[in-house]
Write an enzyme that holds these catalytic residues in place. Structure first.
Site, PDB file in Angstrom:
ATOM      1  N   ASP A  24       0.863  -1.167   0.000  1.00  0.00           N
ATOM      2  CA  ASP A  24       0.000   0.000   0.000  1.00  0.00           C
ATOM      3  C   ASP A  24       0.910   1.230   0.000  1.00  0.00           C
ATOM      4  O   ASP A  24       2.117   1.114   0.087  1.00  0.00           O
ATOM      5  CB  ASP A  24      -0.911  -0.016   1.216  1.00  0.00           C
ATOM      6  CG  ASP A  24      -0.133   0.238   2.489  1.00  0.00           C
ATOM      7  OD1 ASP A  24      -0.747   0.602   3.491  1.00  0.00           O
ATOM      8  OD2 ASP A  24       1.102   0.053   2.469  1.00  0.00           O
ATOM      9  N   ASP A  68      -8.252  -7.418   1.208  1.00  0.00           N
ATOM     10  CA  ASP A  68      -7.220  -7.587   2.234  1.00  0.00           C
ATOM     11  C   ASP A  68      -7.814  -7.165   3.572  1.00  0.00           C
ATOM     12  O   ASP A  68      -8.728  -6.359   3.614  1.00  0.00           O
ATOM     13  CB  ASP A  68      -6.005  -6.696   1.966  1.00  0.00           C
ATOM     14  CG  ASP A  68      -6.236  -5.260   2.399  1.00  0.00           C
ATOM     15  OD1 ASP A  68      -5.739  -4.868   3.482  1.00  0.00           O
ATOM     16  OD2 ASP A  68      -6.964  -4.549   1.679  1.00  0.00           O
ATOM     17  N   CYS A  82     -12.466 -28.511   8.392  1.00  0.00           N
ATOM     18  CA  CYS A  82     -11.303 -27.765   7.901  1.00  0.00           C
ATOM     19  C   CYS A  82     -10.103 -28.685   7.723  1.00  0.00           C
ATOM     20  O   CYS A  82      -9.842 -29.544   8.569  1.00  0.00           O
ATOM     21  CB  CYS A  82     -10.967 -26.643   8.889  1.00  0.00           C
ATOM     22  SG  CYS A  82      -9.526 -25.682   8.421  1.00  0.00           S
ATOM     23  N   CYS A  99      -6.905 -27.604   7.410  1.00  0.00           N
ATOM     24  CA  CYS A  99      -5.641 -26.924   7.703  1.00  0.00           C
ATOM     25  C   CYS A  99      -4.823 -27.741   8.696  1.00  0.00           C
ATOM     26  O   CYS A  99      -5.379 -28.592   9.407  1.00  0.00           O
ATOM     27  CB  CYS A  99      -5.889 -25.511   8.237  1.00  0.00           C
ATOM     28  SG  CYS A  99      -6.238 -25.428  10.001  1.00  0.00           S
ATOM     29  N   CYS A 155      -6.278 -27.943  12.338  1.00  0.00           N
ATOM     30  CA  CYS A 155      -7.481 -28.764  12.540  1.00  0.00           C
ATOM     31  C   CYS A 155      -7.209 -30.233  12.308  1.00  0.00           C
ATOM     32  O   CYS A 155      -7.890 -31.088  12.850  1.00  0.00           O
ATOM     33  CB  CYS A 155      -8.604 -28.253  11.644  1.00  0.00           C
ATOM     34  SG  CYS A 155      -9.210 -26.635  12.163  1.00  0.00           S
ATOM     35  N   HIS A 189      -4.870 -21.432  10.980  1.00  0.00           N
ATOM     36  CA  HIS A 189      -6.249 -21.802  10.677  1.00  0.00           C
ATOM     37  C   HIS A 189      -6.994 -20.637  10.034  1.00  0.00           C
ATOM     38  O   HIS A 189      -7.701 -20.819   9.044  1.00  0.00           O
ATOM     39  CB  HIS A 189      -6.988 -22.244  11.941  1.00  0.00           C
ATOM     40  CG  HIS A 189      -8.463 -22.349  11.723  1.00  0.00           C
ATOM     41  ND1 HIS A 189      -9.061 -23.437  11.112  1.00  0.00           N
ATOM     42  CD2 HIS A 189      -9.463 -21.462  11.946  1.00  0.00           C
ATOM     43  CE1 HIS A 189     -10.370 -23.227  10.992  1.00  0.00           C
ATOM     44  NE2 HIS A 189     -10.645 -22.032  11.497  1.00  0.00           N
TER      45      HIS A 189
END
Lengths: 409, 427
Positions: free
Chosen positions: A121, A295, A333, A335, A338, A363
């Site tokens: 940015d 974002d 999930c 990930c 998890c 996660h």
């Protein structure tokens, strides 16, 4: 109410569109947008955004790695979570370690060792939200450095210069940022100045063949001002547009209206980046309104407080109720967190080690980047969207999201 | 004596003291093993500090035994009791052996709370008092592969009286006997081993008495307590260890608690110790430092020339006087590490340690670590923990190799050479 699908880029063959399309498809360009699917009920689309480091599938959620790191997650882990683009902050990195050092390190990519895409940015938002603002003039934004108290001027040229040193794939123009709750002549002044600053940024960009400069549409919550800004900025040949000045505490109804107004007037064949929008429901709605990129610091920030994001809201892992809960955060999930750990273990771990935060961060990024955004490219093809709005009503159906959930969230 | 399956098989014993070998018969099924001298994997509640599975598994050659402490676990007794399947499963730990100690070696606790019947640990919510009953209840729900028995080790302060030291020996023996009774009557602890704890402060006779008495009990090995870094200087420590080991059976392992500095490890291995706790890399990480001491003794002509010509030596920290008596000063930097917060690393684009194969050194540079530390970023801890762990375990590998090849003196020389050595200052 299944939507009729359009597959492949719908090429409009009017001369000027043909020309601009040619431009975006030109091989010398550091950005190419390929529209893969569009929903004919809403304005949602799924695209391939081709950038110098790799191709990004949109809609995309970009995690924020403020100071050249993503809060305890290694770049390998980030890659493993499917992240193709993340953010760095020009303000923070411009202060520490500074553009010269980062240039020596082969740009921010080299410094962090991130092989995929980076978006930086301009530093504008931080200056407004973080520091004692001295003055905004036509020259730029004057502020006091929090590290040594010295006065610094961040001009469009300086911002672009820093971003050129950082070497990000997408750079943001310096805009005159005004909170969306502000009204009156300041909003108009800021909008016009942002246009002038856009031109200065374009002129200052040393690497147009490698770094993409995005414009930022301003105008607050005023439809006329927004429209003016859109008309003017779309005359400039920039590779992409951001919708700025929102997600700052305004009413949701006003928020959606400005988003949809903006996407109505932004070119179809260029990416639309809605800045600072990150809550799952907002993402879903704004994808339907035609936005491609998002974002937000929320998922990574909230993780450090033990708040895990789940399809039905959020789960405060540190709360007593999870002390004996042997399920993972989200049984569906996939990930790493998890797959291995229970809520009970994570709850206990928060009392012993910082790694507990990392587990939740992983996660939340997984959730936001791959699952939480609700639309995979497949889903864009077969979806429609539910909205409760004064003016219109669109139906949103996802296999696992019920009406009840939407009402809650 | 009840047969314990744990057994030390030697490949070398040097000068009747330093031992090289394999500790066999580990685990519930007795099939696992561990090389000695070696260190355990230090964790907080089953997690290596700062690391999740992905980051942990960038490390190869991790110790096969994970250490957990009752100071982390005690406050979660209720949860674990309900869980029933043991700590390993609760923590998502696969493929590792579990050793349960009483205290966290990196977190010295307040003194003055020990009684004849109890010892205390400090959890996140405050002090938790343990009787033998409670201590054993915890072992039953943790279900480690082996644990140290309950012990009174509050003898490391300077002004500990002889009477107090004697008490700690007596109490510890009593605790051991009581633990063993419960142990032998607990089905949940079938196949689990117990280590007796040798106390005695800095008093030779008490050390000998404790060792002799403990060795009479049916334990699988021995922990040496009250000798931690900062409690006494190395000369005395070596003396006491030598006296203790004379009383202990050769084929049972000896674990030294609270000692982790490389120079001390070397001296204690020479004195006859087998196992160490790996909390030292964690302490180094917490002060934003990276281990960099050299333990490579393989002949390398290029290196020899470089060093001969006074080639670039990495700065070691300020020399630590040997035998600092301040246990609280464990946060002080040693000469085995570099302080990455130092400005000199701002634009140093080399890896932490040249030639180190860890994830951090393969992917990142000192300048980046410096930046992460200056900006207080969480990733600093992650990367430093990875490197420091890799470096430390590498050191233990080199130690075993040196013992195998009769090169311990060479290794000592290499490791200790950094102390008070050339400090490269960039002005």
């Amino acid at each position: 109410m299944a939507a009729v699908i359009e597959c492949g880029a719908d090429i409009d063959t009017t001369p000027e569109n043909h020309m601009s399309l040619k431009k975006t498809l030109s091989s010398a360009s550091p950005l190419t947008l390929r529209i893969v699917a569009e929903c004919s009920v809403t304005k949602a689309r799924a695209c391939d955004l081709v950038l110098p480091h790799c191709t990004v599938s949109t809609p995309v959620f970009m995690p924020v790695g403020t100071q050249g790191t993503l809060k305890g997650i290694t770049v390998d882990q980030l890659e493993g979570l499917g992240c193709q683009i993340c953010l760095g902050n020009t303000y923070h990195l411009g202060m520490r370690p500074g553009p010269d050092l980062i240039e020596k390190a082969n740009g921010l990519h080299g410094f962090m060792n991130w092989k995929r895409n980076l978006l930086t940015d301009s530093g504008g938002f931080q200056m407004v939200s973080l520091v004692e603002l001295s003055e905004v003039t036509e020259e730029g934004v004057k502020f006091k450095s929090p590290y040594d108290g010295k006065e610094i001027l961040l001009s469009p040229e300086k911002s672009i210069s820093i971003q050129n040193s950082l070497g990000s794939d997408i750079m943001m123009q310096l805009d005159d940022v005004v909170s969306s709750t502000v009204t009156g002549p300041r909003v108009e002044e800021a909008m016009h100045r942002s246009i002038r600053w856009l031109d200065r940024c374009i002129a200052a960009n040393k690497n147009p063949d490698k770094q993409n400069l995005f414009a930022i549409i301003q105008g607050g919550l005023n439809a006329d001002l927004r429209k003016t800004c859109l008309d003017e900025m779309t005359k400039r040949d920039v590779p992409g547009f951001a919708i700025g000045g929102l997600s700052g505490g305004e009413e949701k109804d006003d928020f959606w209206r400005m988003v949809t107004l903006s996407t109505d007037h932004l070119p179809r064949e260029k990416p639309r980046y809605l800045m600072g929008v990150g809550y799952a429901v907002d993402l879903v709605v704004c994808v339907a309104l035609g936005c491609d990129m998002f974002d937000c610091v929320f998922p990574t920030r909230t993780a450090r407080f033990g708040s895990a994001l789940v399809p039905w809201g959020s789960l405060q892992v540190k709360h007593k109720q999870y002390a004996k809960d042997l399920q993972p955060i989200d049984p569906d999930c996939k990930c790493p967190t998890c797959k291995r750990h229970s809520r009970a273990y994570l709850h206990a771990l928060f009392k012993s080690d910082t790694a507990a935060m990392h587990h939740i961060t992983i996660h939340n990024i997984a959730y936001q980047v791959s699952a939480g955004i609700a639309y995979s490219r497949v889903k864009v093809v077969i979806m429609c969207v539910f909205f409760f709005f004064t003016e219109f009503f669109i139906c949103f159906k996802r296999a696992d999201v019920s009406e009840k959930h939407l009402l809650q969230v | 004596m009840a047969g314990s399956r744990m057994k030390l098989e030697f490949s070398r014993v040097i000068q009747g003291r330093s031992r090289l070998g394999v500790l066999k018969g580990l685990g519930r099924n007795g099939q696992d093993s561990m090389e000695v001298p070696g260190c355990l994997l230090y964790t907080h509640f089953g997690t290596v500090p700062h690391l999740t599975q992905d980051t942990l598994h960038t490390l190869s050659n991790l110790p096969s035994v994970t250490q957990v402490t009752l100071s982390n676990i005690a406050e979660h007794q209720e949860v674990l009791e309900e869980f029933k399947d043991g700590f390993r499963k609760f923590a998502g730990l696969h493929d590792t052996l579990l050793y349960c100690s009483l205290h966290d070696p990196a977190a010295p606790c307040p003194t003055g709370y020990t009684t004849n019947k109890t010892v205390s640990v400090w959890g996140s919510g405050g002090r938790i008092e343990l009787t033998v009953a409670k201590f054993m209840a915890l072992q039953k729900i943790v279900q480690p592969d082996w644990y140290q028995s309950m012990a009174d080790g509050e003898t490391w302060q300077n002004n500990t009286s002889r009477k107090r030291v004697r008490k700690s020996v007596d109490r510890t023996l009593t605790h051991l006997d009581e633990c063993l009774v419960v142990h032998q009557n607990s089905q949940e602890l079938d196949g689990v081993e117990v280590f007796g704890v040798v106390e005695g402060g800095d008093i030779l006779e008490e050390r000998v008495r404790s060792a002799r008495e403990t060795a009479k009990r049916p334990v699988a090995g021995f922990c040496l307590d009250g000798l931690q870094t900062g409690s006494m200087d190395q000369t005395l420590r070596t003396q006491l260890i030598a006296a203790v080991t004379k009383e202990l059976p050769e084929d049972k392992p000896r674990l030294l608690q609270g000692v982790g500095r490389p120079d001390e490890v070397l001296a204690c291995v020479e004195a006859g110790m087998d196992l160490f706790e790996s909390f030292f890399p964690f302490q180094v990480t917490e002060r934003g430092c990276a281990l960099c001491f050299d333990f490579n003794i393989s002949p390398d002509p290029e290196r020899a020339v470089l060093e001969l010509n006074g080639g670039e030596r990495d700065t070691a920290g300020e020399t630590q006087p040997n035998g600092d008596h301040n246990l609280d000063d464990q946060t002080q930097m040693t000469s085995f590490e570099i302080d990455l917060k130092d400005k000199r690393y701002q634009d140093d684009f080399r890896p932490l340690v040249e030639g180190c194969g860890c994830y951090c050194c393969k992917n990142h540079q000192r300048a980046y670590l410096h930046h992460l530390l200056v900006t207080n970023e969480l990733l600093a801890g992650v990367l430093l923990m990875i490197h420091n762990t890799a470096h430390y375990h590498g050191f233990f590998g080199a130690l075993r190799e040196a013992l195998a090849n009769d090169q311990l003196d060479l290794l000592k020389d290499r490791v200790l050479r950094g102390r008070g050595g050339q400090t490269e200052r960039k002005e």
